[in-house]
Design a protein around this motif. Structure first.
Motif, PDB file in Angstrom:
ATOM      1  N   GLY A  10       0.804  -1.214   0.000  1.00 31.38           N
ATOM      2  CA  GLY A  10       0.000   0.000   0.000  1.00 31.38           C
ATOM      3  C   GLY A  10       0.833   1.258   0.000  1.00 31.38           C
ATOM      4  N   ASN A  11       2.126   1.136   0.292  1.00 25.03           N
ATOM      5  CA  ASN A  11       3.011   2.303   0.341  1.00 25.03           C
ATOM      6  C   ASN A  11       4.360   1.938  -0.283  1.00 25.03           C
ATOM      7  OD1 ASN A  11       4.106   4.812   0.899  1.00 25.03           O
ATOM      8  ND2 ASN A  11       4.684   4.268   2.997  1.00 25.03           N
ATOM      9  N   SER A  12       4.342   1.769  -1.596  1.00 24.32           N
ATOM     10  CA  SER A  12       5.545   1.393  -2.327  1.00 24.32           C
ATOM     11  C   SER A  12       5.455   1.923  -3.744  1.00 24.32           C
ATOM     12  CB  SER A  12       5.701  -0.127  -2.368  1.00 24.32           C
ATOM     13  OG  SER A  12       4.749  -0.704  -3.261  1.00 24.32           O
ATOM     14  N   GLU A  13       6.571   1.862  -4.439  1.00 27.21           N
ATOM     15  CA  GLU A  13       6.582   2.301  -5.835  1.00 27.21           C
ATOM     16  C   GLU A  13       5.629   1.452  -6.673  1.00 27.21           C
ATOM     17  OE1 GLU A  13       9.896   3.501  -9.208  1.00 27.21           O
ATOM     18  OE2 GLU A  13      10.346   1.841  -7.840  1.00 27.21           O
ATOM     19  N   PHE A  14       5.587   0.147  -6.413  1.00 29.77           N
ATOM     20  CA  PHE A  14       4.684  -0.721  -7.163  1.00 29.77           C
ATOM     21  C   PHE A  14       3.233  -0.296  -6.958  1.00 29.77           C
ATOM     22  CE2 PHE A  14       1.954  -4.544  -7.182  1.00 29.77           C
ATOM     23  CZ  PHE A  14       2.126  -4.959  -8.493  1.00 29.77           C
ATOM     24  N   ASP A  15       2.856   0.022  -5.718  1.00 33.33           N
ATOM     25  CA  ASP A  15       1.476   0.452  -5.459  1.00 33.33           C
ATOM     26  C   ASP A  15       1.165   1.767  -6.163  1.00 33.33           C
ATOM     27  OD1 ASP A  15       0.553  -1.626  -3.527  1.00 33.33           O
ATOM     28  OD2 ASP A  15       2.231  -0.876  -2.352  1.00 33.33           O
ATOM     29  N   LEU A  48      -0.913  -6.386 -16.097  1.00 30.35           N
ATOM     30  CA  LEU A  48      -1.968  -7.210 -15.515  1.00 30.35           C
ATOM     31  C   LEU A  48      -2.314  -6.725 -14.111  1.00 30.35           C
ATOM     32  CD1 LEU A  48      -3.659  -9.600 -16.450  1.00 30.35           C
ATOM     33  CD2 LEU A  48      -1.993 -11.124 -15.371  1.00 30.35           C
ATOM     34  N   ALA A  49      -1.318  -6.281 -13.349  1.00 30.92           N
ATOM     35  CA  ALA A  49      -1.571  -5.742 -12.018  1.00 30.92           C
ATOM     36  C   ALA A  49      -2.396  -4.455 -12.089  1.00 30.92           C
ATOM     37  CB  ALA A  49      -0.254  -5.493 -11.295  1.00 30.92           C
ATOM     38  N   VAL A  50      -2.147  -3.630 -13.095  1.00 27.29           N
ATOM     39  CA  VAL A  50      -2.932  -2.408 -13.283  1.00 27.29           C
ATOM     40  C   VAL A  50      -4.404  -2.754 -13.518  1.00 27.29           C
ATOM     41  CG1 VAL A  50      -3.339  -0.478 -14.860  1.00 27.29           C
ATOM     42  CG2 VAL A  50      -1.006  -0.992 -14.100  1.00 27.29           C
ATOM     43  N   LEU A  51      -4.653  -3.663 -14.447  1.00 24.18           N
ATOM     44  CA  LEU A  51      -6.025  -4.075 -14.729  1.00 24.18           C
ATOM     45  C   LEU A  51      -6.650  -4.770 -13.512  1.00 24.18           C
ATOM     46  CD1 LEU A  51      -5.205  -5.275 -18.293  1.00 24.18           C
ATOM     47  CD2 LEU A  51      -7.043  -3.675 -17.820  1.00 24.18           C
ATOM     48  N   GLY A  52      -5.822  -5.544 -12.790  1.00 23.81           N
ATOM     49  CA  GLY A  52      -6.310  -6.211 -11.597  1.00 23.81           C
ATOM     50  C   GLY A  52      -6.788  -5.236 -10.548  1.00 23.81           C
ATOM     51  N   ARG A  53      -6.095  -4.110 -10.392  1.00 23.50           N
ATOM     52  CA  ARG A  53      -6.510  -3.108  -9.414  1.00 23.50           C
ATOM     53  C   ARG A  53      -7.815  -2.432  -9.828  1.00 23.50           C
ATOM     54  NH1 ARG A  53      -3.308  -2.618  -5.355  1.00 23.50           N
ATOM     55  NH2 ARG A  53      -1.036  -2.868  -5.507  1.00 23.50           N
ATOM     56  N   ALA A  54      -7.967  -2.175 -11.111  1.00 22.95           N
ATOM     57  CA  ALA A  54      -9.217  -1.567 -11.577  1.00 22.95           C
ATOM     58  C   ALA A  54     -10.393  -2.496 -11.311  1.00 22.95           C
ATOM     59  CB  ALA A  54      -9.109  -1.234 -13.068  1.00 22.95           C
ATOM     60  N   LEU A  55     -10.220  -3.800 -11.575  1.00 25.01           N
ATOM     61  CA  LEU A  55     -11.300  -4.751 -11.334  1.00 25.01           C
ATOM     62  C   LEU A  55     -11.588  -4.916  -9.843  1.00 25.01           C
ATOM     63  CD1 LEU A  55     -10.518  -7.409 -14.063  1.00 25.01           C
ATOM     64  CD2 LEU A  55     -12.651  -6.114 -13.840  1.00 25.01           C
TER      65      LEU A  55
END
Length: 281
Positions: A10-15, A48-55
């Motif tokens: 929740g608090n990282s560059e990836f997030d 895929l992680a981007v789309l996963g967050r939207a879903l």
């Protein structure tokens, strides 16, 4: 000098780089980061992680259980829009679809990826496990090798490796020494460089972050993903992951890659299969 604190979920560059902004119901904006590219191509697991967050925002359940993506055109860093559609909602599972679009020179939308996914709550799953699967035999991390152990890369050629903790099994590194094994195997310790622990969304990245198994088959160059399906089996324990990827059949210019991801508690936390195109010759 004070040591930088370890990044957290929740608090990282990836997030930050996978966070989407809801513009309207079912419509999300994002600026795809150049930090997750190989040469000029945005990594498929990051997308895929981007789309996963939207879903996850669009559906009533928080965690991807299965997500299948078809990669239609190559994505590039910069503005993109994700459009989601709720297909079905139930008590334990909900299903949705999503597409990521970017813009051509005339300002028209070009679809890059289309996914269909089912979501649930990993914390509600029973503890019963009956399996014949075993963790991959990866040597201790101090006996494995990462990008920092090889020649200096061309600047900007593989920005994603600056964000990963990747230690490859020496037995799958023949390609780097000019002597590929021919076995189509890749194994590694995996994590995020800033120390952020794994969660279901970073598992979507992990299955597609190792060098292609085609390298160990003696084939170099880009291996673009055509289709990728990921199954998330449980929430990973803190600590580094072990990733094993195998290819058994290269034919007609395509190969499959089967991946397993194991956590520090020796649990199989994710599985995937992808079909990729191989540029021969």
């Amino acid at each position: 000098m004070a040591q930088a604190s370890q990044a957290t979920i929740g608090n990282s560059e990836f997030d930050r780089d996978t966070a989407v902004t809801r513009r309207a119901e079912g419509v999300y904006d994002i600026d795809l980061s150049a930090g997750w590219t190989i040469i000029n191509a945005v990594n498929g697991g990051y997308l895929l992680a981007v789309l996963g967050r939207a879903l996850a925002d669009a559906l009533p359940h928080p965690d991807p259980f299965t997500i299948s993506a078809h990669y239609l055109t190559a994505s590039r860093p910069g503005p993109a829009v994700v459009r989601t559609d709720v297909v079905r909602t139930g008590r334990t599972l909900s299903t949705g679809q999503a597409s990521l679009f970017q813009y051509d020179e005339q300002g028209g939308e070009v679809e890059r990826i289309r996914v269909l996914a089912s979501y649930g709550d990993l914390d509600t799953l029973p503890d019963d496990v009956r399996t014949t699967a075993k963790p991959p035999a990866v040597p201790p991390m101090d006996q494995c090798f990462g990008p920092e152990d090889g020649p200096a890369p061309v600047p900007g050629s593989s920005a994603i490796t600056d964000r990963l903790m990747l230690k490859l099994d020496p037995s799958t590194l023949g390609w780097a020494l000019g002597s590929p094994s021919g076995k189509g195997e890749m194994r590694a310790w995996f994590g995020l460089k800033d120390g952020r622990d794994a969660d279901p969304f970073s598992l979507l990245l992990a299955v597609d972050a190792l060098p292609p198994t085609a390298f160990e088959l003696g084939i170099s160059g880009w291996v673009p993903t055509v289709e990728l399906t990921v199954h998330i089996r449980c929430r990973p324990a803190p600590g580094p992951l072990r990733v094993s990827i195998t290819t058994r059949n290269l034919a007609g210019g395509f190969l499959e890659e089967d991946a397993e991801v194991w956590d520090s508690a020796d649990r199989l936390v994710a599985q995937s299969r992808q079909l990729a195109r191989v540029r021969l010759g």
